[in-house]
Design a protein around this motif. Structure first.
Motif, mmCIF file in Angstrom:
data_model
loop_
_atom_site.group_PDB
_atom_site.id
_atom_site.type_symbol
_atom_site.label_atom_id
_atom_site.label_comp_id
_atom_site.label_asym_id
_atom_site.label_seq_id
_atom_site.Cartn_x
_atom_site.Cartn_y
_atom_site.Cartn_z
ATOM 1 N N LEU A 76 2.184 55.859 10.044
ATOM 2 C CA LEU A 76 2.371 57.243 9.594
ATOM 3 C C LEU A 76 3.668 57.874 10.110
ATOM 4 O O LEU A 76 4.026 57.755 11.274
ATOM 5 N N LYS A 77 4.340 58.525 9.192
ATOM 6 C CA LYS A 77 5.486 59.373 9.540
ATOM 7 C C LYS A 77 5.239 60.731 8.907
ATOM 8 O O LYS A 77 4.484 60.813 7.935
ATOM 9 N N LEU A 78 5.878 61.761 9.412
ATOM 10 C CA LEU A 78 5.828 63.043 8.703
ATOM 11 C C LEU A 78 6.400 62.798 7.313
ATOM 12 O O LEU A 78 7.360 62.044 7.177
ATOM 13 N N HIS A 79 5.802 63.386 6.286
ATOM 14 C CA HIS A 79 6.393 63.131 4.974
ATOM 15 C C HIS A 79 7.185 64.320 4.443
ATOM 16 O O HIS A 79 7.716 64.287 3.353
ATOM 17 N N LEU A 80 7.277 65.334 5.282
ATOM 18 C CA LEU A 80 8.225 66.413 4.992
ATOM 19 C C LEU A 80 9.334 66.305 6.041
ATOM 20 O O LEU A 80 9.062 65.918 7.180
ATOM 21 N N PRO A 81 10.573 66.654 5.684
ATOM 22 C CA PRO A 81 11.647 66.550 6.671
ATOM 23 C C PRO A 81 11.354 67.402 7.902
ATOM 24 O O PRO A 81 10.644 68.401 7.837
ATOM 25 N N LYS A 82 11.929 66.978 9.023
ATOM 26 C CA LYS A 82 11.551 67.559 10.325
ATOM 27 C C LYS A 82 11.714 69.068 10.391
ATOM 28 O O LYS A 82 10.914 69.747 11.035
ATOM 29 N N GLN A 83 12.724 69.615 9.681
ATOM 30 C CA GLN A 83 12.924 71.076 9.803
ATOM 31 C C GLN A 83 11.744 71.881 9.252
ATOM 32 O O GLN A 83 11.597 73.054 9.551
ATOM 33 N N THR A 98 15.082 62.146 10.228
ATOM 34 C CA THR A 98 14.633 63.166 9.267
ATOM 35 C C THR A 98 13.109 63.181 9.154
ATOM 36 O O THR A 98 12.484 64.237 9.095
ATOM 37 N N TYR A 99 12.506 61.983 9.134
ATOM 38 C CA TYR A 99 11.041 61.901 9.033
ATOM 39 C C TYR A 99 10.507 61.282 10.331
ATOM 40 O O TYR A 99 10.412 60.050 10.434
ATOM 41 N N PRO A 100 10.207 62.104 11.334
ATOM 42 C CA PRO A 100 9.780 61.545 12.624
ATOM 43 C C PRO A 100 8.496 60.722 12.481
ATOM 44 O O PRO A 100 7.647 61.004 11.623
ATOM 45 N N SER A 101 8.394 59.702 13.334
ATOM 46 C CA SER A 101 7.189 58.870 13.312
ATOM 47 C C SER A 101 6.052 59.632 13.979
ATOM 48 O O SER A 101 6.281 60.612 14.700
ATOM 49 N N LYS A 102 4.856 59.117 13.768
ATOM 50 C CA LYS A 102 3.681 59.718 14.402
ATOM 51 C C LYS A 102 3.875 59.784 15.929
ATOM 52 O O LYS A 102 3.600 60.809 16.548
ATOM 53 N N VAL A 304 1.247 63.817 -4.248
ATOM 54 C CA VAL A 304 1.549 62.624 -3.460
ATOM 55 C C VAL A 304 3.065 62.467 -3.406
ATOM 56 O O VAL A 304 3.741 62.539 -4.438
ATOM 57 N N LEU A 305 3.585 62.295 -2.194
ATOM 58 C CA LEU A 305 5.012 62.004 -2.054
ATOM 59 C C LEU A 305 5.126 60.500 -1.866
ATOM 60 O O LEU A 305 4.662 59.954 -0.861
ATOM 61 N N ASP A 306 5.723 59.852 -2.838
ATOM 62 C CA ASP A 306 5.711 58.387 -2.860
ATOM 63 C C ASP A 306 6.652 57.800 -1.825
ATOM 64 O O ASP A 306 7.829 58.160 -1.749
ATOM 65 N N VAL A 307 6.116 56.886 -1.014
ATOM 66 C CA VAL A 307 6.961 56.220 -0.011
ATOM 67 C C VAL A 307 7.046 54.717 -0.289
ATOM 68 O O VAL A 307 7.306 53.926 0.615
#
Ligand code: FAD
Ligand code: NDP
Ligand code: 3IO
Length: 435
Positions: A76-83, A98-102, A304-307
């Motif tokens: 899992l990573k954040l799926h919205l950018p860190k800001q 940009t997408y920090p890990s869990k 869903v944000l596709d990764v």
């Protein structure tokens, strides 16, 4: 916790105590009690602390951010950018991607708690919270989580406070649907909150039920660990690329919404998604009639944000099936009438709030979904010093907005009450009690 005052030991009038012949500890808290030490509870505590208002955070688990630490999968990573995921008053470290890990996000939360000296009381499950109209105070009862029944009663505590901040989250309990034949199925059935890695399913045929962000990403993870996932989709879903035109889809959407009506932004998102992803309905992922942002606003359903899942669907590594009708010993039968064998089933069927189970005040939260009845952005404030943080269906950004508003509101009362208190103690006559 020097601000705690134990005001009462044994409470002979407590009916539970009379039954169990045990003691309920009663603790008076000068500032707010916050229920839940997830990102929302921590954000509220930090905003209060910054204003010099002490608070007490009660957490059922043994750690902060238990959803992130105990109930999420490894990749899992954040799926919205860190800001869009920062809590108030403390930005993410410079070096974060940009997408920090869990793990990075958890470390940030640990640092956050340390920075604001937030020390939750762990293993305290709030089992009821009630407003005492005579005292004008909240009575919050907890039991020690994880203990046997008798020990729990023996260690029951009642916290009494003027302000109660609900921060137990939209994802407090796993939703585990009843599926016909579930008890017959011989393989493992697991909710995503217990899923860690596809490595546990190598070489297995796995049915993943539900196509929210969890279901889609778990399928990808299974695929990457040489398992064979099938995704059961019972309804429509919006799949959007995580990024478009060199920017995050979320960031771009928020920016466009400043200038354009939601209808147009949705139309734009759908056109670009079509260009980048193709026609998702060809693969069994039919789009809802309403656009992704409008649907999010009206129903809270997150697109869903596709990764990377969609390309695995296109390549046939992930199969898509309709909803399940029933389970048998080794198979699932789908609503289409087809059936197929599986070794394991993962329920990616989402989460729900637990507020209706313990909050006795019934005005602020809906009994149906456990979320505030007032629509965004007004759901954060109830009556008699009751607040909600993190129930906006707008992730960490929504939680931060709530936390700031709540701290400002509590501060007004805190100052007013401190002033009143001060004027009472500074009046010459107040030193003597007049009978
Ligand atoms: C897999 C996953 C990924 C996500 N990714 C993102 C993302 O990238 N960006 C984003 O913005 N949002 C994301 N979210 C949404 C998520 O809700 C937020 O990230 C965040 O965890 C919400 O914080 P919270 O404090 O409101 O709730 P939680 O994190 O759930 O914390 C609530 C806390 O309250 C405690 N609690 C519950 N009931 C009681 C009780 N009765 N007594 C005492 N304590 C109690 C729980 O143990 C928990 O520690 C994600 C959610 C999931 C499930
Ligand atoms: N990387 C990230 O940042 C991630 C973020 N998240 C976030 O975590 C939160 C929870 O996500 P998630 O766990 O995916 O939960 P969601 O609630 O978003 O999705 C649950 C899915 O399960 C389906 N479902 C529910 N009940 C049943 C049932 N009885 N039978 C069949 N299907 C069912 C729903 O279908 P229907 O729509 O028909 O109800 C839906 O597709 C969301 O806010 C999400 O955005 C999750 C994972 C990763
Ligand atoms: O992760 C979540 O569930 C959120 O609520 C944040 C979020 C993810 N994708 C979105 C799209 C529109 C609005 C909020 C979100």
């Amino acid at each position: 916790m020097d601000f705690l005052r134990e005001i009462e030991g044994k409470r002979v009038h407590d009916p539970t105590m009379m039954m169990t012949k045990s003691a309920t500890r009663c603790v008076c808290i000068p500032g707010p009690v916050i229920v839940g030490a997830g990102p929302s509870g921590l954000a509220a505590a930090a905003c209060l602390k910054q204003k010099g208002i002490p608070c007490m955070v009660l957490e059922r688990s043994h750690c902060i951010a238990s959803l992130w630490q105990l109930k999420t999968y490894d990749r899992l990573k954040l799926h919205l950018p860190k800001q869009f995921c920062e809590l108030p008053l403390m930005p993410f470290p410079e070096g974060f991607p940009t997408y920090p890990s869990k793990q990075q996000f958890i470390q940030y939360l640990e640092d956050y708690a340390e920075r604001f000296d937030i020390n939750p009381v762990f293993n305290q499950s709030v089992v009821s919270a009630e407003y005492d109209r005579v005292l004008g105070l909240w009575r919050v009862k907890t039991t020690a989580a994880g203990l046997m029944k008798e020990e729990k009663t023996a260690s029951a505590t009642e916290y009494v406070c003027r302000w109660l901040i609900v921060a137990t989250g939209e994802n407090a309990e796993a939703v585990v649907p009843r599926v016909e034949g579930m008890e017959e199925f011989k393989g493992e059935i697991m909710h995503t909150s217990l899923y860690k890695s596809g490595g546990d399913f190598e070489g297995k045929k796995v049915l993943v039920v539900g196509c929210g962000n969890s279901g889609m990403e778990v399928c990808l993870d299974l695929c990457n660990h040489n398992a064979s996932p099938t995704l059961a989709v019972r309804d429509t879903v919006h799949v959007l690329p995580r990024e478009m035109l060199g920017r995050s889809t979320f960031g771009l959407s928020m920016w466009l919404l400043k200038w354009l009506p939601i209808r147009l932004v949705d139309a734009f998102l759908l056109i670009v998604s079509r260009l980048l992803l193709g026609d998702t309905s060809k693969y069994g992922l039919h789009r809802p009639p309403k656009g992704p942002l409008l649907l999010k606003n009206l129903s809270g359903k997150t697109p869903v944000l596709d990764v990377g899942t969609l390309s695995k669907i296109k390549s046939g590594h992930i199969k898509v099936c309709p909803g399940i009708q029933r389970l048998t010993r080794h198979s699932a039968e789908f609503v289409s009438g087809k059936s197929e064998q599986f070794d394991a089933i993962i329920l990616a069927t989402g989460y729900k709030s637990n507020v209706p189970y313990w909050l006795k005040e019934k005005e602020m939260f809906s009994e149906m979904d456990g979320l505030p009845k007032k629509p965004f952005p007004n759901g954060w404030k109830g009556e008699n010093g009751l607040y909600a943080v993190g129930f906006t269906k707008r992730g960490l950004l929504g939680a931060s907005m709530d936390a700031k508003r709540i701290a400002e509101d509590v501060e007004k009362h805190w100052k007013a009450e401190a002033k009143q208190h001060f004027s009472l103690i500074s009046r010459p006559s107040s030193n003597t009690f007049q009978r």
